[in-house]
Design an enzyme around this catalytic site. Structure first.
Site, mmCIF file in Angstrom:
data_model
loop_
_atom_site.group_PDB
_atom_site.id
_atom_site.type_symbol
_atom_site.label_atom_id
_atom_site.label_comp_id
_atom_site.label_asym_id
_atom_site.label_seq_id
_atom_site.Cartn_x
_atom_site.Cartn_y
_atom_site.Cartn_z
ATOM 1 N N SER A 16 1.147 3.551 13.829
ATOM 2 C CA SER A 16 1.980 4.134 14.883
ATOM 3 C C SER A 16 2.385 3.034 15.852
ATOM 4 C CB SER A 16 1.232 5.251 15.627
ATOM 5 O OG SER A 16 0.182 4.717 16.419
ATOM 6 N N LYS A 28 12.731 23.904 10.534
ATOM 7 C CA LYS A 28 14.058 23.630 11.103
ATOM 8 C C LYS A 28 14.970 22.892 10.134
ATOM 9 C CE LYS A 28 12.267 23.882 15.768
ATOM 10 N NZ LYS A 28 11.043 24.587 15.295
ATOM 11 N N GLU A 45 18.812 25.411 19.668
ATOM 12 C CA GLU A 45 17.561 26.125 19.410
ATOM 13 C C GLU A 45 17.859 27.462 18.736
ATOM 14 O OE1 GLU A 45 13.397 27.031 21.737
ATOM 15 O OE2 GLU A 45 15.265 27.287 22.857
#
Length: 331
Positions: free
Chosen positions: A32, A123, A257
């Protein structure tokens, strides 16, 4: 197992590390770009022998290649996720979510990694925002990559699931802070529904998919739905909000959204199969190995897997203990 987790200092990465240490993994590489989060993880887990800390960004393929030597499997969790923020920075989400995914796969192939599992999102199905579109593209890259990766010994696939209770920046943590301050709990739309999964379930699902990955499939869990108004009421009860008006609607976030989410598109339903508590979406074509088959029960005609038409719903009473059990948002 020697495993590397991109975005390994995030919520899912921390939970995966905790489980892999418990299972006795031989080597766990946390990859990361945030050195502070990595240092805090080292404090949290005590820096045990299996752990390796690698600073780097999935945008940097050379750094990925140096981190992947002797790694057997990759869980690709790194992503830009906030739909309102990324909508104003499309080139940045492309660099991380799309190019970054391609970099992870190509670096894994060069390093001889056996399996790569991409963590996607509901999504990605019929996307209405840039985040969803980037995840749809990442899934496509993962599936198609088998055409060149599979012959070189690298199998690539994806997992796709819904909202994780307790992930960093989630509505549940926002509601907890608001409840503790005696403020109304803010909602974007009182009619909204979502698929719900706990962090522990997400970890179990990812590791099972990694184990069973053949190459080119997308794994989707069978999940319950929840009305977000019920989630908010459960949060008000769980943390004993002191306001007389526990809920306040503030309108949907900018950037696209959705009111409801979908985990299988209408086109995927025709080829998906059910395997116990999960669905598997095979690739349309898998010329890399036509002998691969995906056992399971075909889905019935007219089947829909959307959060508003789901047959399995969580009640307020069921949501309360799930919220109370979510991990603290410490950083």
């Amino acid at each position: 197992m020697n495993i590397l987790i991109t975005g390994g200092s995030g919520s899912l990465g921390r939970a995966l590390v905790r489980r892999l240490l418990k299972d006795g993994a031989e080597r766990i590489v946390v990859f990361s770009r945030d050195e502070v989060k990595q240092a805090r993880m080292a404090e949290e887990f005590g820096d045990p022998p299996p752990m390796r800390w690698m600073l780097g960004d999935v945008r940097d393929k050379e750094r990925l290649e140096s981190a992947l030597w002797h790694v057997e499997a990759v869980l690709h969790c790194a992503a830009l996720k906030r739909i309102d923020a990324v909508s104003f920075h499309p080139t940045e989400i492309e660099k991380t979510n799309i190019t970054g995914t391609r970099n992870v796969i190509e670096a894994a192939v060069r390093a001889g990694v056996g399996k790569v599992l991409i963590v996607s999102s509901d999504k990605a199905v019929n996307p209405s925002n840039l985040y969803g579109a980037s995840k749809q593209m990442a899934e496509g890259i993962a599936v198609a990559a088998n055409r060149y990766a599979f012959p070189q010994g690298t199998r690539v696939g994806a997992v796709r699931y819904g909202n994780v209770i307790g992930s960093r920046g989630s509505a549940a943590h926002i509601w907890k802070r608001q409840a503790m301050l005696g403020q109304p709990l803010t909602m974007t739309d009182i009619g909204m529904t979502r698929f719900i999964i706990t962090m522990e379930q997400a970890v179990e699902f990812c590791l099972a998919a990694l184990r069973d990955l053949q190459g080119g499939e997308i794994f989707v869990p069978a999940l319950p739905s929840a009305r977000m108004v019920d989630m908010a009421l459960a949060a008000a009860e769980a943390w004993n909000t002191r306001t007389t008006s526990p809920l306040r609607s503030i309108g949907r976030r900018p950037g696209g959204e959705k009111l409801h989410e979908t985990l299988l598109s209408s086109d995927e339903v025709f080829r998906a199969v059910r395997q116990g508590s999960r669905y598997v979406v095979p690739p349309v074509l898998h010329g890399w190995d036509e002998k691969i088959t995906w056992a399971g029960d075909p889905l019935p005609a007219g089947f829909q897997y959307s959060s508003d038409t789901n047959a399995w719903w969580l009640s307020v009473a069921e949501l309360i203990p799930m919220l109370k059990a979510m991990p603290e948002e410490t950083w």
